[in-house]
Design a protein around this motif. Sequence first.
Motif, mmCIF file in Angstrom:
data_model
loop_
_atom_site.group_PDB
_atom_site.id
_atom_site.type_symbol
_atom_site.label_atom_id
_atom_site.label_comp_id
_atom_site.label_asym_id
_atom_site.label_seq_id
_atom_site.Cartn_x
_atom_site.Cartn_y
_atom_site.Cartn_z
ATOM 1 N N LEU A 310 8.079 62.204 50.297
ATOM 2 C CA LEU A 310 9.750 62.107 50.147
ATOM 3 C C LEU A 310 10.338 62.311 48.505
ATOM 4 N N LEU A 311 9.761 61.621 47.676
ATOM 5 C CA LEU A 311 10.050 62.546 46.083
ATOM 6 C C LEU A 311 9.596 64.811 46.202
ATOM 7 N N ALA A 312 8.666 64.413 47.349
ATOM 8 C CA ALA A 312 8.071 65.878 46.688
ATOM 9 C C ALA A 312 8.717 66.666 48.084
ATOM 10 N N ALA A 403 21.309 61.255 43.453
ATOM 11 C CA ALA A 403 21.913 60.794 44.029
ATOM 12 C C ALA A 403 22.932 61.397 43.823
ATOM 13 N N ALA A 404 22.883 61.978 42.320
ATOM 14 C CA ALA A 404 24.221 62.525 41.820
ATOM 15 C C ALA A 404 25.291 61.042 41.577
ATOM 16 N N LEU A 405 24.914 59.557 41.372
ATOM 17 C CA LEU A 405 26.309 58.842 40.803
ATOM 18 C C LEU A 405 26.163 59.047 39.657
ATOM 19 N N PRO A 406 28.233 58.866 39.002
ATOM 20 C CA PRO A 406 28.153 58.718 37.966
ATOM 21 C C PRO A 406 27.660 57.615 37.083
ATOM 22 N N PRO A 407 27.844 57.364 35.561
ATOM 23 C CA PRO A 407 28.163 58.182 35.086
ATOM 24 C C PRO A 407 26.968 58.649 34.198
ATOM 25 N N LEU A 408 25.578 59.152 35.517
ATOM 26 C CA LEU A 408 24.115 59.268 35.501
ATOM 27 C C LEU A 408 24.177 60.754 34.908
ATOM 28 N N ASN A 409 22.743 61.574 34.796
ATOM 29 C CA ASN A 409 22.571 62.794 34.277
ATOM 30 C C ASN A 409 22.795 63.980 35.647
ATOM 31 N N GLY A 410 22.485 62.752 36.584
ATOM 32 C CA GLY A 410 22.152 64.305 37.793
ATOM 33 C C GLY A 410 24.196 64.230 38.382
ATOM 34 N N PHE A 411 25.030 63.466 38.125
ATOM 35 C CA PHE A 411 25.908 63.961 38.534
ATOM 36 C C PHE A 411 26.739 65.062 37.525
ATOM 37 N N VAL A 412 26.591 65.049 36.374
ATOM 38 C CA VAL A 412 27.169 65.579 35.361
ATOM 39 C C VAL A 412 26.339 66.737 36.461
ATOM 40 N N SER A 413 24.863 67.669 35.980
ATOM 41 C CA SER A 413 24.897 69.496 36.474
ATOM 42 C C SER A 413 25.649 68.924 37.947
ATOM 43 N N GLU A 414 25.728 68.557 39.135
ATOM 44 C CA GLU A 414 26.031 68.493 40.100
ATOM 45 C C GLU A 414 27.233 69.013 40.306
ATOM 46 N N TRP A 415 28.225 68.224 39.608
ATOM 47 C CA TRP A 415 29.527 68.651 38.939
ATOM 48 C C TRP A 415 29.633 70.389 38.157
ATOM 49 N N LEU A 416 28.745 70.003 37.883
ATOM 50 C CA LEU A 416 28.724 71.138 37.271
ATOM 51 C C LEU A 416 28.458 72.826 37.765
ATOM 52 N N ALA A 452 21.577 59.493 50.589
ATOM 53 C CA ALA A 452 21.332 58.585 51.944
ATOM 54 C C ALA A 452 20.148 58.354 51.858
ATOM 55 N N THR A 453 19.116 59.825 51.516
ATOM 56 C CA THR A 453 17.974 59.413 50.783
ATOM 57 C C THR A 453 17.402 58.064 50.432
ATOM 58 N N PHE A 454 17.708 58.833 49.084
ATOM 59 C CA PHE A 454 17.234 57.469 48.281
ATOM 60 C C PHE A 454 18.691 56.101 48.164
ATOM 61 N N VAL A 455 19.034 56.247 48.870
ATOM 62 C CA VAL A 455 19.577 54.580 49.391
ATOM 63 C C VAL A 455 18.567 54.284 50.105
ATOM 64 N N LYS A 456 17.489 54.739 51.041
ATOM 65 C CA LYS A 456 16.888 53.922 51.671
ATOM 66 C C LYS A 456 15.699 54.110 51.485
ATOM 67 N N ALA A 457 15.181 54.882 49.615
ATOM 68 C CA ALA A 457 14.041 55.382 49.413
ATOM 69 C C ALA A 457 13.982 53.440 48.210
ATOM 70 N N PHE A 458 15.146 53.564 47.803
ATOM 71 C CA PHE A 458 14.936 51.864 47.377
ATOM 72 C C PHE A 458 15.492 50.526 47.939
ATOM 73 N N GLY A 459 16.297 50.754 48.725
ATOM 74 C CA GLY A 459 16.602 49.816 49.460
ATOM 75 C C GLY A 459 15.492 49.353 50.741
ATOM 76 N N ILE A 460 14.950 50.542 51.127
ATOM 77 C CA ILE A 460 13.263 49.671 52.232
ATOM 78 C C ILE A 460 12.330 49.235 51.043
ATOM 79 N N SER A 461 11.578 50.297 50.071
ATOM 80 C CA SER A 461 11.154 49.477 49.381
ATOM 81 C C SER A 461 10.890 48.320 48.120
#
Length: 682
Positions: A310-312, A403-416, A452-461
């Motif tokens: 999944l991560l790959a 998953a690009a959730l604020p305020p983390l770094n993925g959110f910033v770069s995808e917004w840009l 949705a993918t990372f909700v699954k990855a964290f929730g199921i694991s």
Amino acid sequence: MTAAFLFPLFWMMVAGYGIAAAGLVMPTRRLVRAVTAIGSVTGGAAGLTLACLVLWTDASLMLAAPSMLTIAGGWMIRLDRLGALFLALISGVAIPAGVYAASYTASYEDRYSTRWMAFNFGTFLLSMSLVAAAANAVTFLLCWELMAVSSFFLVVTEHDREESVRAGLWYLAMTHAGLLALLGAFFLLGPGDPAVTGWTFEAMRSAAPQLSSSTRNAIFVLALLGFGSKAGMVPFHVWLPRAHPAAPSHVSALMSAAMVKLGIYGLLRIGLDVLGGGPSWWGTLLIVLGAASALTGVLYALVADDLKKLLAYSTVENIGLVLLGVGAGFLFLSLSQPHAAMLAMAAALLHVINHAAFKGTLFLSAGSIVHATGTRDMNLMGGLVTRTPWTAATFLVGAMAIAALPPLNGFVSEWLLFQSFLPGVTSSQAAIAGLLTLGVGALALTGGLAAATFVKAFGISCLAIPRSTEAAHAHESPRSMRFGMVLMAASCPLLAFATIPVLTTITGALAGLGGLAWTAPAFHLGVTLRTPNGMAAMSPAAIGVVLVAALTGIWIVVRVVARPRVRVGDTWGCGRIGQTPRMEYTSTAFAEPLRRVFDQLYRPNEDRAVGVVRPESPYYIQSMTYQTTIHPWFQRTLYDPLIEGVEQVAGWARRMQSGSVNAYLGYIVFVLVVLLVWVIGF
């Protein structure tokens, strides 16, 4: 003054990674692990300091050994700002990966050679760092090949498993196909005799304007094939979902966070720095391939049950996002919009750095989960949040960031990235506006599916009841592994709050390359990021403060002001006495609704079997099994026929290898006759 520190730091970096590789000759296993960790951290710290000095000052590092490989131009190192940006990324991931490996590799000691692993690990780190600092073609290609070979040996560490060997062969085949394309690109690009000009990037840059447009186009396509196969771009990504899960987790983190990014570096070095950009179809092609990579990666990540696979696939998705930004930059450059091009390129490189942070975190955490449970199958996990709290917490940080959730770094770069497409969406040219509108749509769809993918990855694991005995008895990882994970996870919020200085550094590295603007995005009061066109503004720091304040306010209202009376009782059990793992969502079940939506793309193989009590009474069912497998579309339609054709040709060639001397003499005579006819006729 600054330049005086560059040479000692460079040699300290080389010596550090050399010490890591010297684990090969250490007398005890514990010493092997200690030396590898110390060498990795020393080399990484020296490389990071060296890169920061080059990025933040006008100093540059230049080393040359013309007597080595004189015929090919000699050995040359020159670290400029673009190379330093990628060296900082490699070094920044090498430190936590080296710390993590100190304990993690102990689990390999009784089965595989950790000395050989240490040698390849040190060589891998050194070769990646030298790729970013290479100044001419021969240095670049030798380090590129050294990086490929050392990482191949790391991928096949578990050489007694067929899955690992097949993954290594796929990787080796794809990386050498890419190398052939790169040799072609450098051959077309190299000016004059390499022994005279050195085939340095500087000489290539000076000669590039004299190249014909068809030659420039051919170089760009070859470079895209070569670097795209290393980056994991569709359709050359097929090695990546095999190699990353097969490799040890600290190696997977380095491959995903750093090595594939060197494909992006090579594309920028040749396409932007040396060739100076090109016609609009270069950018259009990159946008199309980026959108295809992003959607393909996230759709296969969504249905993967193997956590590391999944991560790959998620890496393929994020490389697609980066290519979207790079493509938009090339497109704007061809339309003589240097400010918009600068914004798109800067957004792409910001996402390169952010992806290194959260994907490194996720791979290290996934390695800890596999270390604790002994499986990569998410359907056999669950409940890890109470048994491995440190691992679950770092995995959650990485999952929220990707998953690009604020305020983390993925959110910033995808917004840009979104903002960088807006100048093209409002273009007066219908084709440009349509293309970039589709790009925005691909970004939006990818973002939703990634969440949705990372909700699954964290929730199921990590949540709910353990689904296997191994998960029920999972244990937290040793201290050095936890320290490596925490160090990597801490970089996610740090990069979010330091977006403005990071972005300033990126634009400084890009300024002036290939006609890009020298203007950086404007800032307001030092905390608000504004796009140069003034269309949008955003403050990661302000968002973070608001979220913390909101959560604190909710806690105060619930716990202090309202003071609810706590009543302890059992949860609703749907009429059952106790909850069991069979009542939980599995990884497969979670993704099933979306799998049905994209059924035409996945085209799964389904196998249903119904067991009945008596054959004459088919309605009395005793058991029912349902299995579904997804064979990736690109492999089914592109690579399987290719492999079949190669095997047929190999079979024909084998028939010629009869072992008969008479037959071999006959072949020689036949070839001589053909050559004589060719000489006489032509």
